[in-house]
Scaffold this motif. Structure first.
Motif, mmCIF file in Angstrom:
data_model
loop_
_atom_site.group_PDB
_atom_site.id
_atom_site.type_symbol
_atom_site.label_atom_id
_atom_site.label_comp_id
_atom_site.label_asym_id
_atom_site.label_seq_id
_atom_site.Cartn_x
_atom_site.Cartn_y
_atom_site.Cartn_z
ATOM 1 N N GLU A 31 0.818 -1.211 0.000
ATOM 2 C CA GLU A 31 0.000 0.000 0.000
ATOM 3 C C GLU A 31 0.859 1.271 0.000
ATOM 4 O O GLU A 31 0.439 2.304 -0.524
ATOM 5 C CB GLU A 31 -0.936 -0.008 1.210
ATOM 6 C CG GLU A 31 -1.999 1.044 1.197
ATOM 7 C CD GLU A 31 -2.988 0.921 0.047
ATOM 8 O OE1 GLU A 31 -3.544 1.960 -0.357
ATOM 9 O OE2 GLU A 31 -3.211 -0.195 -0.461
ATOM 10 N N GLU A 81 3.362 1.966 -1.778
ATOM 11 C CA GLU A 81 3.637 2.353 -3.164
ATOM 12 C C GLU A 81 2.509 3.211 -3.745
ATOM 13 O O GLU A 81 2.770 4.158 -4.476
ATOM 14 C CB GLU A 81 3.850 1.107 -4.020
ATOM 15 C CG GLU A 81 5.089 0.330 -3.650
ATOM 16 C CD GLU A 81 5.210 -0.988 -4.399
ATOM 17 O OE1 GLU A 81 4.557 -1.156 -5.450
ATOM 18 O OE2 GLU A 81 5.948 -1.856 -3.919
ATOM 19 N N ASP A 82 1.258 2.888 -3.409
ATOM 20 C CA ASP A 82 0.110 3.622 -3.932
ATOM 21 C C ASP A 82 -0.258 4.836 -3.089
ATOM 22 O O ASP A 82 -0.914 5.756 -3.570
ATOM 23 C CB ASP A 82 -1.109 2.700 -4.036
ATOM 24 C CG ASP A 82 -0.904 1.566 -5.022
ATOM 25 O OD1 ASP A 82 -0.117 1.741 -5.971
ATOM 26 O OD2 ASP A 82 -1.538 0.510 -4.838
ATOM 27 N N ASN A 83 0.130 4.813 -1.814
ATOM 28 C CA ASN A 83 -0.284 5.856 -0.886
ATOM 29 C C ASN A 83 0.910 6.298 -0.027
ATOM 30 O O ASN A 83 1.110 5.786 1.067
ATOM 31 C CB ASN A 83 -1.431 5.327 -0.015
ATOM 32 C CG ASN A 83 -2.029 6.386 0.865
ATOM 33 O OD1 ASN A 83 -1.510 7.494 0.981
ATOM 34 N ND2 ASN A 83 -3.123 6.049 1.521
#
Length: 101
Positions: A11, A13-15
């Motif tokens: 997560e 990486e996305d946030n």
């Protein structure tokens, strides 16, 4: 005492905001001494504020994206109560102060 930490890794990486929260948690050091008693207290706090916390075999369990947010809030002492008004607040900010008598 925490299952599913690999989900947090993915997560991040996305946030990127999660990384910031993890840094704050690392500074506080609360995660180092989590016990079953602490997890039971976390369950009480979550129940009080109507938040679902996932606990399996006496450990915090991260299985879904929502679990990440809840676990991070618990580790960061997100829920705070103001001494003067008694009002509860939710915030990742804050700095521990030593109480003098």
């Amino acid at each position: 005492m925490i299952k599913g930490l690999d989900k947090i890794e993915k997560e991040i990486e996305d946030n990127p905001a999660i990384h910031k929260k993890l840094v704050r948690i690392a500074r506080a050091g609360n995660y180092k001494t989590i016990s079953e008693k602490d997890i039971k207290q976390m369950q009480k706090v979550c129940k009080k504020y109507g938040v679902k916390i996932n606990v399996k075999d006496g450990k915090l369990a991260i299985e879904e994206k929502e679990d990440i947010d809840t676990v991070l809030k618990m580790l960061a002492d997100y829920y705070k109560t103001v001494d003067v008004s008694g009002k509860p607040y939710g915030t990742f900010s804050g700095k521990e102060i030593k109480v003098t008598n």
